[in-house]
Design a protein around this motif. Structure first.
Motif, PDB file in Angstrom:
ATOM      1  N   CYS A 270       0.838  -1.207   0.000  1.00  0.00           N
ATOM      2  CA  CYS A 270       0.000   0.000   0.000  1.00  0.00           C
ATOM      3  C   CYS A 270       0.868   1.250   0.000  1.00  0.00           C
ATOM      4  O   CYS A 270       0.571   2.233  -0.693  1.00  0.00           O
ATOM      5  CB  CYS A 270      -0.944  -0.004   1.199  1.00  0.00           C
ATOM      6  N   HIS A 318      -8.846  -3.971  -0.015  1.00  0.00           N
ATOM      7  CA  HIS A 318      -9.689  -3.179   0.891  1.00  0.00           C
ATOM      8  C   HIS A 318      -9.195  -1.738   0.956  1.00  0.00           C
ATOM      9  O   HIS A 318     -10.009  -0.790   0.907  1.00  0.00           O
ATOM     10  CB  HIS A 318      -9.684  -3.809   2.288  1.00  0.00           C
ATOM     11  N   TRP A 319      -7.900  -1.570   1.043  1.00  0.00           N
ATOM     12  CA  TRP A 319      -7.322  -0.215   1.060  1.00  0.00           C
ATOM     13  C   TRP A 319      -7.613   0.526  -0.243  1.00  0.00           C
ATOM     14  O   TRP A 319      -8.005   1.697  -0.228  1.00  0.00           O
ATOM     15  CB  TRP A 319      -5.820  -0.326   1.302  1.00  0.00           C
ATOM     16  N   ARG A 321     -10.050   0.075  -2.350  1.00  0.00           N
ATOM     17  CA  ARG A 321     -11.479   0.388  -2.499  1.00  0.00           C
ATOM     18  C   ARG A 321     -11.939   1.506  -1.564  1.00  0.00           C
ATOM     19  O   ARG A 321     -12.884   2.232  -1.890  1.00  0.00           O
ATOM     20  CB  ARG A 321     -12.315  -0.857  -2.218  1.00  0.00           C
ATOM     21  N   ASN A 322     -11.294   1.651  -0.428  1.00  0.00           N
ATOM     22  CA  ASN A 322     -11.867   2.490   0.626  1.00  0.00           C
ATOM     23  C   ASN A 322     -11.061   3.717   1.020  1.00  0.00           C
ATOM     24  O   ASN A 322     -11.655   4.755   1.309  1.00  0.00           O
ATOM     25  CB  ASN A 322     -12.110   1.626   1.875  1.00  0.00           C
ATOM     26  N   THR A 323      -9.740   3.625   1.041  1.00  0.00           N
ATOM     27  CA  THR A 323      -8.982   4.745   1.616  1.00  0.00           C
ATOM     28  C   THR A 323      -7.765   5.160   0.814  1.00  0.00           C
ATOM     29  O   THR A 323      -6.979   5.993   1.267  1.00  0.00           O
ATOM     30  CB  THR A 323      -8.520   4.389   3.045  1.00  0.00           C
ATOM     31  N   ALA A 324      -7.551   4.623  -0.374  1.00  0.00           N
ATOM     32  CA  ALA A 324      -6.286   4.852  -1.082  1.00  0.00           C
ATOM     33  C   ALA A 324      -6.158   6.240  -1.678  1.00  0.00           C
ATOM     34  O   ALA A 324      -5.058   6.723  -1.902  1.00  0.00           O
ATOM     35  CB  ALA A 324      -6.109   3.798  -2.179  1.00  0.00           C
ATOM     36  N   GLY A 325      -7.269   6.881  -2.005  1.00  0.00           N
ATOM     37  CA  GLY A 325      -7.212   8.243  -2.510  1.00  0.00           C
ATOM     38  C   GLY A 325      -6.837   8.384  -3.971  1.00  0.00           C
ATOM     39  O   GLY A 325      -6.383   9.455  -4.397  1.00  0.00           O
TER      40      GLY A 325
END
Length: 375
Positions: A270, A318-319, A321-325
């Motif tokens: 990530c 998951h990262w 889809r949700n918080t990667a920016g």
């Protein structure tokens, strides 16, 4: 704009001797223009390559010219010596190119003092190697070898006053199109361009910078993505956006190809993908990503699946889809996985090794990217 750009890498164990022969290679150009410019590379060579002549013409059947072409020159000369570790760009060639046209670039390699070291292994397009001699301007020649790698030729610029947006797709074998039918232009990047052009003829050009076996953080099959990012993304003519799909090989690459001390997990992956995001944004580019695809059922050379690796893959997704920016995320995992066992590819998309895709699978990837770009 950079309409074709193949990242070239050093594979010293692939050893065709390109010396005193003509090499003819296919290129598919995705934009229209009034002139073309060819990039040649000896980046991984240890000795100079002497190009005696070069020529470009529309492609016909079986490596033959379909119409008249033109000589390619370099600073006004018919040939050029490409020093070890360098690349060279040609003078503009006054040839009109239509979008989706196919061309042949022929190189008379007058002298090469070593076996070919600079190449793209997953060419996905046929190339032809002649008997000794200069056949660049011949309509056709009898090949001594049929090749499936790309050598020396690293890019073609289409010079156009109305340059569309340029998306550079960088990643591993799933971007490179491993498993697609050769000469079918079945990679997801090819199929996405076809879909996008049907929606808006000048909307976007996609440049494929995938390297099979490539990794984000470490080299092996070519340079690490973070090491080649400037060359293969930021230096592409006209680039406006980047799409990254990479990480499976970092998680699963067989231990024999790992260097001592390599430890990869979801957190590190990530962070590496965030580096891609931030470096692209720092140059004013839009930046997109794809979720990592299933590996369940792989065996033999591609024995990638493990419970630990799967947990890291799911955490990376998951990262993303949700918080990667990122400016957008194409959920390839959702599009390609088997609903009965989400750790595996759906059978209709599987090329047979349970890791790579057939043309239908790459079509599903293209559909996912196009849908993302339209949101």
């Amino acid at each position: 704009m950079q309409s074709l750009n193949d990242p070239l890498v050093a594979y010293p164990y692939v050893v065709p001797r390109l010396d005193g022969v003509t090499l003819r290679q296919l290129v598919k150009l995705r934009s229209s223009g009034s002139a073309l410019r060819v990039w040649l590379s000896n980046e991984y060579g240890l000795r100079p390559i002497h190009i005696g002549a070069a020529y470009m013409a529309p492609a016909g059947a079986d490596g033959g010219h379909a119409g008249p072409g033109r000589a390619i020159t370099f600073a006004g000369s018919a040939g050029i010596v490409i020093a070890a570790g360098t690349q060279w760009v040609s003078d503009p060639v006054e040839l009109s190119s239509d979008a989706d046209s196919t061309w042949l670039v022929s190189l008379y390699i007058e002298r090469a003092d070593e076996a070919a070291r600079t190449l793209h292994r997953q060419g996905s397009e046929t190339a032809w190697l002649s008997a000794p001699g200069n056949f660049v301007a011949h309509q056709a020649f009898e090949p001594e070898q049929i090749l499936d790698c790309r050598y020396i030729l690293s890019g073609v610029d289409v010079l156009d006053s109305t340059t569309p947006s340029v998306l550079v797709a960088i990643g591993d074998s799933l971007t490179d199109g491993d498993g697609s039918t050769p000469d079918s232009y079945g990679r997801w990047t090819d199929q996405a361009v076809t879909r996008l052009r049907a929606l808006s003829p000048a909307s976007l050009c996609v440049v494929n910078q995938g390297i099979s076996g490539g990794r984000l953080l470490y080299g092996g099959y070519g340079d690490a993505l973070l090491a080649r990012f400037d060359r293969d993304v930021l230096a592409v003519s006209g680039v406006t956006a980047v799409f990254v799909l990479c990480g499976l090989n970092d998680l699963y690459m067989p231990g024999v190809l790992r260097a001592p001390g390599e430890q990869i997990d979801a957190k590190i992956l990530c962070a590496a993908l965030a580096q891609v995001r931030d470096r692209a944004r720092g140059r004013g580019l839009k930046v997109y990503a794809g979720t990592l695809t299933p590996t369940g059922g792989t065996t033999g050379l591609f024995d990638y699946f493990s419970a630990t690796g799967e947990s890291h893959r799911q955490a990376v997704n998951h990262w993303l889809r949700n918080t990667a920016g990122f400016d957008g995320v194409a959920d390839f995992d959702a599009a390609l996985s088997d609903p009965r066992d989400p750790t595996r590819l759906a059978a209709r998309f599987d090329c047979g090794d349970h890791l790579h895709l057939n043309n239908s699978g790459y079509r599903a990837m293209a559909d996912t990217v196009v849908a993302m770009l339209q949101r």
